[in-house]
Motif scaffolding. Structure first.
Motif, mmCIF file in Angstrom:
data_model
loop_
_atom_site.group_PDB
_atom_site.id
_atom_site.type_symbol
_atom_site.label_atom_id
_atom_site.label_comp_id
_atom_site.label_asym_id
_atom_site.label_seq_id
_atom_site.Cartn_x
_atom_site.Cartn_y
_atom_site.Cartn_z
ATOM 1 N N LYS A 32 42.319 34.332 1.057
ATOM 2 C CA LYS A 32 42.336 35.375 0.043
ATOM 3 C C LYS A 32 42.395 34.764 -1.345
ATOM 4 O O LYS A 32 41.865 35.306 -2.302
ATOM 5 C CB LYS A 32 43.549 36.286 0.263
ATOM 6 N N GLU A 33 43.061 33.607 -1.459
ATOM 7 C CA GLU A 33 43.196 32.971 -2.770
ATOM 8 C C GLU A 33 41.834 32.542 -3.297
ATOM 9 O O GLU A 33 41.539 32.671 -4.480
ATOM 10 C CB GLU A 33 44.129 31.756 -2.673
ATOM 11 N N LEU A 139 44.529 26.698 12.916
ATOM 12 C CA LEU A 139 45.695 25.852 13.179
ATOM 13 C C LEU A 139 46.389 25.438 11.885
ATOM 14 O O LEU A 139 47.619 25.430 11.796
ATOM 15 C CB LEU A 139 45.278 24.601 13.961
ATOM 16 N N VAL A 140 45.592 25.109 10.884
ATOM 17 C CA VAL A 140 46.153 24.652 9.607
ATOM 18 C C VAL A 140 46.847 25.796 8.880
ATOM 19 O O VAL A 140 47.960 25.638 8.364
ATOM 20 C CB VAL A 140 45.050 24.034 8.729
ATOM 21 N N ARG A 141 46.207 26.969 8.831
ATOM 22 C CA ARG A 141 46.781 28.105 8.106
ATOM 23 C C ARG A 141 48.143 28.523 8.665
ATOM 24 O O ARG A 141 49.005 28.989 7.924
ATOM 25 C CB ARG A 141 45.810 29.288 8.111
ATOM 26 N N ARG A 270 46.612 25.115 -1.855
ATOM 27 C CA ARG A 270 46.251 25.378 -0.462
ATOM 28 C C ARG A 270 45.232 24.357 0.037
ATOM 29 O O ARG A 270 45.315 23.873 1.169
ATOM 30 C CB ARG A 270 45.681 26.792 -0.309
ATOM 31 N N GLN A 271 44.286 24.031 -0.816
ATOM 32 C CA GLN A 271 43.276 23.049 -0.435
ATOM 33 C C GLN A 271 43.902 21.673 -0.231
ATOM 34 O O GLN A 271 43.600 20.977 0.745
ATOM 35 C CB GLN A 271 42.189 22.989 -1.510
ATOM 36 N N LYS A 272 44.769 21.287 -1.148
ATOM 37 C CA LYS A 272 45.403 19.972 -1.091
ATOM 38 C C LYS A 272 46.316 19.856 0.131
ATOM 39 O O LYS A 272 46.250 18.882 0.889
ATOM 40 C CB LYS A 272 46.203 19.740 -2.378
ATOM 41 N N VAL A 273 47.169 20.855 0.312
ATOM 42 C CA VAL A 273 48.086 20.845 1.454
ATOM 43 C C VAL A 273 47.299 20.993 2.752
ATOM 44 O O VAL A 273 47.612 20.347 3.760
ATOM 45 C CB VAL A 273 49.131 21.980 1.313
ATOM 46 N N GLN A 275 44.369 19.921 3.452
ATOM 47 C CA GLN A 275 43.752 18.649 3.820
ATOM 48 C C GLN A 275 44.750 17.744 4.532
ATOM 49 O O GLN A 275 44.423 17.086 5.528
ATOM 50 C CB GLN A 275 43.203 17.948 2.574
ATOM 51 N N LYS A 276 45.976 17.720 4.027
ATOM 52 C CA LYS A 276 47.015 16.912 4.666
ATOM 53 C C LYS A 276 47.266 17.382 6.092
ATOM 54 O O LYS A 276 47.321 16.588 7.038
ATOM 55 C CB LYS A 276 48.315 16.995 3.865
ATOM 56 N N PHE A 277 47.420 18.701 6.255
ATOM 57 C CA PHE A 277 47.678 19.257 7.574
ATOM 58 C C PHE A 277 46.484 19.061 8.508
ATOM 59 O O PHE A 277 46.651 18.852 9.712
ATOM 60 C CB PHE A 277 48.040 20.734 7.475
ATOM 61 N N SER A 278 45.266 19.151 7.963
ATOM 62 C CA SER A 278 44.070 18.954 8.787
ATOM 63 C C SER A 278 44.075 17.571 9.410
ATOM 64 O O SER A 278 43.806 17.404 10.611
ATOM 65 C CB SER A 278 42.801 19.139 7.945
ATOM 66 N N ASN A 279 44.374 16.568 8.604
ATOM 67 C CA ASN A 279 44.425 15.195 9.108
ATOM 68 C C ASN A 279 45.471 15.058 10.207
ATOM 69 O O ASN A 279 45.238 14.404 11.228
ATOM 70 C CB ASN A 279 44.726 14.221 7.973
ATOM 71 N N GLN A 280 46.637 15.685 9.993
ATOM 72 C CA GLN A 280 47.714 15.584 10.969
ATOM 73 C C GLN A 280 47.365 16.317 12.260
ATOM 74 O O GLN A 280 47.612 15.826 13.371
ATOM 75 C CB GLN A 280 49.013 16.148 10.386
ATOM 76 N N VAL A 281 46.770 17.503 12.116
ATOM 77 C CA VAL A 281 46.383 18.285 13.297
ATOM 78 C C VAL A 281 45.371 17.514 14.136
ATOM 79 O O VAL A 281 45.478 17.441 15.371
ATOM 80 C CB VAL A 281 45.797 19.657 12.877
ATOM 81 N N VAL A 282 44.371 16.916 13.499
ATOM 82 C CA VAL A 282 43.355 16.155 14.215
ATOM 83 C C VAL A 282 43.979 14.957 14.917
ATOM 84 O O VAL A 282 43.663 14.666 16.087
ATOM 85 C CB VAL A 282 42.234 15.707 13.248
#
Length: 319
Positions: A32-33, A139-141, A270-273, A275-282
């Protein structure tokens, strides 16, 4: 049936074909942002709701309608820096791009190309990509909370609040002799911005060489050193050499950087955070998934990499 479309304005067609890449690459905005951020630019050109945009016809191709919403979608596919100019600025080229896309699609469907194996292969790839992105995005959201975003904001505020920044203009030239000539023009009273528009080979020429505000480390070192050494209103009296060419620089303003509000920063946070979570999830998923790796010829087993490889840092822009 032999179809031979005819165009009177070939230059407009070239523009339209060039813009098709942006339309094809369009993906759904998931937050939404992001939509709210773009709403300001869209509101400059459209006053209706999304529902209304789906009903407003802006063109017809062989009787098939093109809706306002199609133009909005094409606009959202443009790079962020391009979108800053607003939808009105790009409407003509976007309209022609969508018209060409619609025309080619209609002619292709007349030949039943939707049943072509090549099309079906591409659709499968596109479907796989969308499934992948939606799965990872969901997953990231789930992990991003308001508290996490606010904590990230505090870190950025502490790092950036109060840092000195300057606003400068420049004329970028290919040779030192030409740069010296421009300095002489300025010293005789000629307008810096007009000289930049006329002579600069940089991307900022159209706006009089204006670089807006920047920190010392946001430009290449020779340029920053020269700009930050000036007083407001001063112009470099010697050409400044960088990897991009020869610069003549004028300092317009100097100030302490003030952080935007949390709400204005929310999309970027949101984009910055994310990206961090995406790397961790993968990484977590890879750790629990059975994966076999082989050499390029498929004959030798390969071990999993010990560390993820970070992409190389992007070069600082000359602007």
């Amino acid at each position: 049936m032999n179809i031979k479309p005819h165009f009177k304005d070939l230059s407009m067609v070239r523009v339209a074909l060039f813009g098709m890449a942006a339309i094809v690459s369009f993906t759904l905005l998931s937050s939404k942002e992001s939509l709210a951020e773009e709403g300001v630019l869209l509101s400059q050109s459209t006053s209706g709701t999304t529902g209304a945009a789906k009903k407003i016809v802006v063109a017809r191709v062989v009787g098939e309608p093109i809706y306002q919403q199609d133009i909005i979608s094409a606009f959202r596919a443009l790079p962020p820096r391009v979108r800053r100019a607003g939808l009105n600025r790009h409407y003509s080229s976007l309209l022609e791009s969508v018209i060409v896309a619609k025309m080619l699609t209609l002619y292709g469907r007349r030949l039943k190309l939707e049943n072509d194996p090549r099309v079906k292969r591409q659709l499968k790839r596109a479907e796989d990509a969308l499934v992948r992105d939606v799965y990872l995005g969901d997953l990231v959201r789930k992990q991003i909370t308001d508290k996490i975003l606010r904590d990230e904001y505090k870190i950025l505020a502490k790092r950036n609040e109060g840092i000195e920044e300057v606003r400068a203009r420049h004329v970028l030239l290919q040779t030192e002799s030409k740069a010296k000539e421009i300095i002489n023009f300025i010293n005789t009273g000629q307008n810096f911005a007009e000289l930049a528009k006329k002579y600069s080979i940089g991307r900022t020429a159209s706006r009089g060489g204006d670089l807006n505000y920047f920190k010392r480390d946001e430009m290449v070192k020779p340029f920053s050193d020269a700009a930050f050494a000036l007083k407001v209103g001063q112009v470099t009296q010697k050409p400044v050499k960088s990897d991009f060419g020869w610069h003549v620089i004028k300092l317009e303003d100097r100030r302490k950087r003030k952080m935007p509000t949390f709400e204005k920063m929310r999309p970027m946070l949101r984009q910055k955070v994310g990206q961090k979570f995406s790397n961790q999830v993968v990484s977590d998923l890879l750790a629990q998934t059975k994966v076999q790796r082989f050499s390029f010829d498929g004959k030798t087993a390969r071990a999993a990499p010990q560390e993820s490889v970070s992409p190389p840092a992007a070069p600082k822009p000359s602007r």
